[in-house]
Design an enzyme around this catalytic site. Structure first.
Site, PDB file in Angstrom:
ATOM      1  N   TRP A 177      -4.756   6.236   6.533  1.00 18.06           N
ATOM      2  CA  TRP A 177      -6.035   6.813   6.092  1.00 18.06           C
ATOM      3  C   TRP A 177      -7.185   5.926   6.525  1.00 18.06           C
ATOM      4  O   TRP A 177      -8.232   6.422   6.961  1.00 18.06           O
ATOM      5  CB  TRP A 177      -6.044   7.035   4.579  1.00 18.06           C
ATOM      6  N   ASP A 210     -12.673   4.097  -0.154  1.00  9.88           N
ATOM      7  CA  ASP A 210     -11.882   5.317  -0.301  1.00  9.88           C
ATOM      8  C   ASP A 210     -10.914   5.071  -1.463  1.00  9.88           C
ATOM      9  O   ASP A 210      -9.958   4.317  -1.336  1.00  9.88           O
ATOM     10  CB  ASP A 210     -11.129   5.603   1.010  1.00  9.88           C
ATOM     11  N   LYS A 256      -5.191  13.729  -5.922  1.00 11.84           N
ATOM     12  CA  LYS A 256      -4.230  12.695  -6.280  1.00 11.84           C
ATOM     13  C   LYS A 256      -4.287  12.369  -7.778  1.00 11.84           C
ATOM     14  O   LYS A 256      -3.273  12.085  -8.386  1.00 11.84           O
ATOM     15  CB  LYS A 256      -4.477  11.412  -5.480  1.00 11.84           C
TER      16      LYS A 256
HETATM   17  C1  PLP Z   1      -4.787  11.788   0.585  1.00  5.88           C
HETATM   18  C2  PLP Z   1      -5.732  10.762   1.075  1.00  5.88           C
HETATM   19  C3  PLP Z   1      -6.784  11.080   1.966  1.00  5.88           C
HETATM   20  C4  PLP Z   1      -6.977  12.457   2.541  1.00  5.88           C
HETATM   21  O1  PLP Z   1      -7.485  13.321   1.601  1.00  5.88           O
HETATM   22  P1  PLP Z   1      -7.927  14.821   1.979  1.00  5.88           P
HETATM   23  O2  PLP Z   1      -8.641  15.252   0.745  1.00  5.88           O
HETATM   24  O3  PLP Z   1      -6.685  15.592   2.270  1.00  5.88           O
HETATM   25  O4  PLP Z   1      -8.831  14.750   3.160  1.00  5.88           O
HETATM   26  C5  PLP Z   1      -7.646  10.066   2.331  1.00  5.88           C
HETATM   27  N1  PLP Z   1      -7.499   8.812   1.864  1.00  5.88           N
HETATM   28  C6  PLP Z   1      -6.501   8.471   1.022  1.00  5.88           C
HETATM   29  C7  PLP Z   1      -6.391   7.071   0.530  1.00  5.88           C
HETATM   30  C8  PLP Z   1      -5.591   9.447   0.606  1.00  5.88           C
HETATM   31  O5  PLP Z   1      -4.594   9.111  -0.242  1.00  5.88           O
END
Ligand code: PLP
Length: 356
Positions: free
Chosen positions: A99, A166, A190
């Site tokens: 990511w 993030d 998540k």
């Molecule tokens: C799942 C995830 C993403 C991607 O998320 P989307 O909403 O599908 O774009 C980005 N960063 C992390 C750390 C993730 O776990």
């Protein structure tokens, strides 16, 4: 029989959230209309958005310098919105997983990207330490929890430049000092809500400095001014997010959640470290994620991989297959995961050891 949902995302949500969402699909806020079909400008829905924003502020103690937004496009849209809005010429990134690498790739469309630290040399199985953060970058971007590899930065970094994080897979799992961040973002699926919305917390005075014209929809200022109602928001995910936030508050808030998360992670890591069949690919306990616990078969036992998955399936343990880039297993134990389900997994590991 009860299923134990260890999927990495979309992932387990509180039963409260699912129950309240189901009710609102049939009859939203006493309107006799469904939350699926009511105007986002109705007073009932405007109240949902306002309450969701204010509960995020309350739970995370967001200071007045920052604003809370609910935006579409998931976390991946933030990979380009962040540099579009914050990068003048150059930004720094921690490369701690897939990511993070995806965020780096998008940053390069807007200027120079410096990899300030990387753990790629060991398949991202650790968090870089003793990092010197350059002072000539417009911001530093980190991924606080690396969902695929099971590593986590569970402290707030002191950064001499604006810090962007993030937090898709660990938001609301521990108290954070929001004042240390210029921007935090998290895809909802998540730890918060169904997919379709991302939470953004942005320091207002970090914006408007690039000199770059920004298209309306991807300008954070648009959504600050419109209180996340510039266009039609993802009404259902925002409604569900409000339920999860309410559940968090009713269950003692973020500090209480952190204590539960610590207990769940300890239970599982202790078993991985004790059990002769399994090892954790993240060697330093300080780097191990409290949200996504990765483990693989120990040397000599690799062939038992499929057998353990079959055993798990028998016991209604779902979603523990590891990401293809790590292999083995991954148990995602987000906020809504009860410790009883973690215990079921631990018991399965013990039984599997006794049988092999
Ligand atoms: C799942 C995830 C993403 C991607 O998320 P989307 O909403 O599908 O774009 C980005 N960063 C992390 C750390 C993730 O776990």
């Amino acid at each position: 029989m009860k299923k134990h949902n260890f999927y990495a995302g979309p992932s387990i949500l509180p039963e409260y959230t699912i129950q309240k969402t189901a009710e609102a699909i049939l009859n939203f806020a006493g309107t006799t209309l469904s939350v699926l079909e009511i105007s986002h400008r109705s007073k009932e829905f405007v109240a949902v958005m306002d309450q969701a924003i204010s509960l995020v502020k309350e739970l995370l103690e967001v200071p007045d310098t920052h604003e809370v937004l609910f935006l579409q496009g998931g976390a991946s849209a933030q990979f380009y919105m962040v540099p579009f809005n914050l990068m003048k010429t150059k930004a720094g990134y921690y490369n701690t997983g897939v990511w993070a690498a995806n965020a780096i790739k998008e940053g390069k469309f807007f200027g120079e990207v410096v990899e300030v630290a990387s753990s790629k040399d060991k398949n991202y199985n650790y968090i870089p330490k003793n990092v010197t953060i350059p002072t000539d970058i417009d911001y530093l971007h980190i991924t606080s929890n690396n969902t695929i590899y099971g590593t986590q930065i569970y402290y707030d970094i002191d950064s001499p430049v604006p810090l962007v994080a993030d937090m898709s897979s660990d938001i609301f799992s521990r108290p954070i000092d929001v004042s240390k961040y210029a921007l935090i973002y998290a895809g909802a699926q998540k730890n918060l809500a169904p997919s379709g919305v991302a939470l953004v917390i942005v320091r207002k005075d970090a914006l408007g400095k690039t000199g770059r014209p920004i298209p309306t929809m991807i300008n954070y200022q648009t959504h600050i001014d419109a209180k996340s109602m510039f266009n039609t928001p993802p009404c259902l995910p925002v409604f569900s997010a409000l339920q999860t936030l309410t559940w968090l508050k009713d269950n003692g808030g973020i500090k209480a959640m952190e204590a539960k998360n610590l207990a769940k992670a300890k239970l599982l890591y202790d078993e991985i470290d004790r059990n002769k069949l399994f090892v954790c690919p993240v060697p330093d306990p300080e780097d191990r994620s409290r949200m996504n616990v990765t483990f693989v078969m120990a040397p000599g036992y690799e062939a038992l991989d499929k057998g353990f998955l079959a055993k798990a399936k028998e016991l209604n343990i779902l979603g523990i297959e590891g990401h293809r880039s790590v292999g083995g297993f991954r148990a995602s134990i987000y906020n809504a995961m009860p410790i009883e389900s973690v215990q079921v997994l631990v018991d399965a590991m013990k039984e599997f050891e006794a049988a092999n």
